[in-house]
Design an enzyme around this catalytic site. Structure first.
Site, PDB file in Angstrom:
ATOM      1  N   GLU A 285      -4.544  -9.483   1.915  1.00  0.00           N
ATOM      2  CA  GLU A 285      -5.226  -9.328   3.198  1.00  0.00           C
ATOM      3  C   GLU A 285      -6.716  -9.331   2.920  1.00  0.00           C
ATOM      4  OE1 GLU A 285      -2.140  -6.148   5.373  1.00  0.00           O
ATOM      5  OE2 GLU A 285      -4.274  -5.667   5.136  1.00  0.00           O
TER       6      GLU A 285
ATOM      7  N   GLU B  18       0.820  -1.214   0.000  1.00  0.00           N
ATOM      8  CA  GLU B  18       0.000   0.000   0.000  1.00  0.00           C
ATOM      9  C   GLU B  18       0.855   1.266   0.000  1.00  0.00           C
ATOM     10  OE1 GLU B  18      -3.098   0.049   2.907  1.00  0.00           O
ATOM     11  OE2 GLU B  18      -3.719  -2.017   2.528  1.00  0.00           O
TER      12      GLU B  18
END
Length: 541
Positions: free
Chosen positions: A261, A160
């Site tokens: 995730e 990210e």
């Protein structure tokens, strides 16, 4: 890609510390396979204690290496195995630690590892990105350590990093890391290990970032795409959750895609999770496109995403662990044999530079080269005094670059144009010496131009090693191009003014970010941004 017999033998030799019960995983097209040709789906759990270590911000840079604690692994591995887990994701490991005990326990349990290459204090900072010699060593040290074990599938070069349209420039530095770590693995590891990227799900850049990391020269592109996605919450459906949109988007992707995730804890916290999405993930509706996923996370902590409550040597599974266990053990995804599988998808086209995407697909930041940086520094005629404290670096960068932007072209980069200085990958002391020396030369070696209020001096020992000459000449030529390409922008073509949103300063980070330098370097990048925007107001000492 199919691993050769010779590569397999070499890989097993490297993995002498592990039991080698598990076959290496390889990649072909959009799918993972065991080396024997059986398709492999990831049924994983994120395994890293404390949120700072698991990709979160930390002001100390400390983290707990989950694979260096044998007693914890003895406690936790059987629990994960009982839930059908065949892979874990770790976010930060210490490459100097001994991982042999945990890796053998995992291997014996049939569990593979995917690990992030960074750690909290050594990672590519989304707000002031750089890819340099310090980070390169960190990443390759992790590869050296983890390549000993055949139950390592690969690595994430970033997690990210670009997480919205304001920091897309950081993706260029992550992709440079992908390029260089893939090349390092190719040269030093005798089996396949992949390098991927884990992205959040930001609507404004989700298409551009996925295409960017997949496009162009495939030696520079990611091997797999990990999605951190939390769209399915509570009772839902593939269509209602937005999963159908993900299926439609990635059905033409050319490499494996999986959830790096997942596991939404809204509205009832971890214990309210139903894991209906786990059943969907391994259903026929999704397995043509996705290769499984990794549930966030093993440890129950303040963020309330845990499957297991750990206290000292004891571990108590929670109700959502039982639900996950049932869903995973009940999953029977369809498989295809590797020899029968014929990939047809092609790599994506690189996205255009737009207001939401400020990275060209035509060029990447330079590969970190410690020898070149050392050669450059030894050749300088004006250098910082040895007594200069790192806390002074920021002001000096600002003074030089604010008054003479051309002197700094060799250490900066513009991700929109793909123009990068050759020394953008050197450490901060080397970069400071370079810009001081360039200023000194641009002032025609005037005695006052290498003083900086007593903080620099001429280097009577300057020398150019004959083995460095060609490399330095090539770097000088590239820096001349960089200076020309950025001339006339009003700020050297780096940051400040209108150009600020399309380029990167490539200096170290502010204290609140993931800076890996000393406190002295923390404000360097932002100082230069401001200084170059108001250079006329700066006074050269």
């Amino acid at each position: 890609m199919v691993t050769s017999k010779a590569a397999l033998v070499a890989g097993l030799t490297l993995a002498s510390q592990a039991s080698a019960a598990l076959q290496p995983i390889v990649m072909k097209g959009t799918k993972f396979f065991y080396e024997n040709g059986t398709q492999f789906y990831i049924k994983g759990i994120a395994y890293q204690q404390d949120t700072a270590g698991a990709g979160g911000e930390t002001t100390t840079g400390t983290f707990r290496d989950p694979l260096a604690d044998e007693e914890a692994c003895k406690r936790d591995v059987p629990i994960m195995k009982a839930a059908g887990t065949n892979a874990i994701r770790t976010y930060a490991i210490d490459p100097t630690a001994d991982h042999s005990a945990c890796m053998k326990l995992l291997d014996d349990a049939g569990i593979y590892v995917i690990s992030d290459l960074s750690e909290p204090s050594k990672s590519i900072n989304r707000d002031d990105p750089r890819w340099d010699v310090t980070l390169y060593k960190r990443y390759t040290d992790v590869i050296d350590e983890m390549s000993k074990y055949t139950n390592v599938i690969g690595f994430f070069a970033g997690n990210e990093v670009s997480n919205n349209a304001t920091n897309t420039d950081a993706s260029a530095y992550v992709k440079a890391a992908v390029r260089d770590t893939k090349n390092y693995i190719k040269k030093n590891v005798k089996r396949w290990m992949g390098v991927g990227y884990a992205a959040n799900d930001d609507a404004k850049i989700r298409a551009e970032i996925a295409h960017y990391f997949n496009c162009g020269n495939q030696d520079e592109a990611i091997d797999f795409w990990g999605y951190n996605i939390y769209e399915w919450c509570g009772h839902n459906t593939i269509k209602g959750s937005g999963y159908q949109e993900q299926i439609d988007f990635f059905k033409n992707y050319s490499i494996p895609v999986f959830f790096a995730e997942y596991g939404c804890n809204i509205p009832d916290g971890a214990e309210g999770r139903l894991f209906e999405e786990t059943t969907a993930l391994y259903s026929d509706a999704m397995t043509d496109v996705f290769s499984g996923g990794i549930v966030y996370m093993y440890f129950q902590e303040e963020n309330d995403y845990g499957l297991v409550n750990v206290s000292g040597s004891s571990a108590k599974t929670l109700k959502n662990y039982d639900r996950l266990k049932k869903a995973v053990l009940g999953a029977t995804p369809k498989t295809v044999d590797m020899d029968a599988y014929k990939p047809t998808n092609e790599a994506a086209e690189c996205p255009d530079v737009t207001s939401n995407w400020k990275v060209t697909g035509d060029a990447l930041p330079p590969t970190p080269d410690e020898k070149l940086c050392d050669c450059m520094y030894q050749s300088l005629t004006c250098v910082p005094n040895k007594s200069l404290k790192p806390t002074a670096y920021g002001d000096l960068f600002g003074v030089v670059c604010g008054n003479d932007p051309a002197a700094c072209a060799g250490i900066l980069g513009n991700t929109s144009t793909g123009v990068y200085g050759s020394y953008a990958m050197c450490n901060s002391l080397q970069q400071l010496g370079y810009v001081m020396d360039q200023y000194y030369k641009n002032q025609k070696y005037a005695s006052h131009a290498c003083d900086f209020n007593g903080q620099a001096s001429t280097n009577g020992a300057a020398k150019t090693d004959p083995t460095c000459s060609a490399a330095l000449q090539s770097a000088d030529a590239a820096n001349a191009v960089a200076a020309t390409a950025t001339a006339g922008s009003g700020n050297g073509g780096t940051e400040g003014g209108a150009a600020a949103s399309t380029s990167s300063s490539s200096f170290a980070s502010p204290v609140a970010m993931k800076s890996f330098f000393t406190v002295a370097d923390m404000a360097v990048g932002l100082y230069v941004v401001v200084a170059m925007g108001v250079g006329a107001g700066m006074v050269m000492l």
